[in-house]
Design an enzyme around this catalytic site. Structure first.
Site, PDB file in Angstrom:
ATOM      1  N   ARG A  20      43.095  45.981  39.607  1.00  0.00           N
ATOM      2  CA  ARG A  20      44.157  44.918  39.744  1.00  0.00           C
ATOM      3  C   ARG A  20      45.443  45.352  39.275  1.00  0.00           C
ATOM      4  O   ARG A  20      46.498  45.504  39.036  1.00  0.00           O
ATOM      5  CB  ARG A  20      43.191  43.670  39.439  1.00  0.00           C
ATOM      6  CG  ARG A  20      42.494  43.198  40.516  1.00  0.00           C
ATOM      7  CD  ARG A  20      42.151  41.545  40.084  1.00  0.00           C
ATOM      8  NE  ARG A  20      40.992  42.058  38.963  1.00  0.00           N
ATOM      9  CZ  ARG A  20      40.496  40.715  38.270  1.00  0.00           C
ATOM     10  NH1 ARG A  20      40.578  39.766  38.624  1.00  0.00           N
ATOM     11  NH2 ARG A  20      40.130  41.228  37.273  1.00  0.00           N
ATOM     12  N   ASN A  38      40.390  39.637  42.739  1.00  0.00           N
ATOM     13  CA  ASN A  38      38.885  40.405  43.419  1.00  0.00           C
ATOM     14  C   ASN A  38      37.990  39.404  43.750  1.00  0.00           C
ATOM     15  O   ASN A  38      38.013  38.299  44.127  1.00  0.00           O
ATOM     16  CB  ASN A  38      37.822  40.798  42.062  1.00  0.00           C
ATOM     17  CG  ASN A  38      38.136  41.853  41.512  1.00  0.00           C
ATOM     18  OD1 ASN A  38      38.918  43.088  41.567  1.00  0.00           O
ATOM     19  ND2 ASN A  38      37.845  41.684  39.487  1.00  0.00           N
TER      20      ASN A  38
END
Length: 93
Positions: A20, A38
């Site tokens: 990320r 996520n």
């Protein structure tokens, strides 16, 4: 210019490896707004908005794996999907 949208779902070894964080840096490089988060199933979901050329470059970079520790199995791409219009690209927790 018109801005295009896409939702990407990335599967593989993509959580706990900085995916990320590095995706956010790639988004800045290509002037992408949106989010990355996520999912409970171990995948990562990306909502992206940008001009078509930049969006395509961003998607190509994601397919290659922006984080050195990740292993991408598959990238599901839903172009034209409805995405919340944002000014920035943020990590969603």
């Amino acid at each position: 210019m018109a801005r295009d949208t896409a939702i990407l779902r990335v599967t593989g070894f993509v959580q706990g490896v900085g995916f990320r964080y590095t995706t956010k840096h790639v988004a800045y490089k290509y002037d992408i707004s949106g989010t990355v988060k996520n999912l409970d199933d171990g995948s990562v979901e990306i909502h992206a908005i940008a001009e078509e050329e930049n969006l395509n470059k961003f998607i190509d970079a994601i397919k290659k794996g922006p984080s050195p520790g990740c292993r991408i199995e598959h990238v599901y791409i839903y172009k034209g999907a409805p995405v919340e219009d944002r000014k920035t690209f943020d990590i969603v927790y």
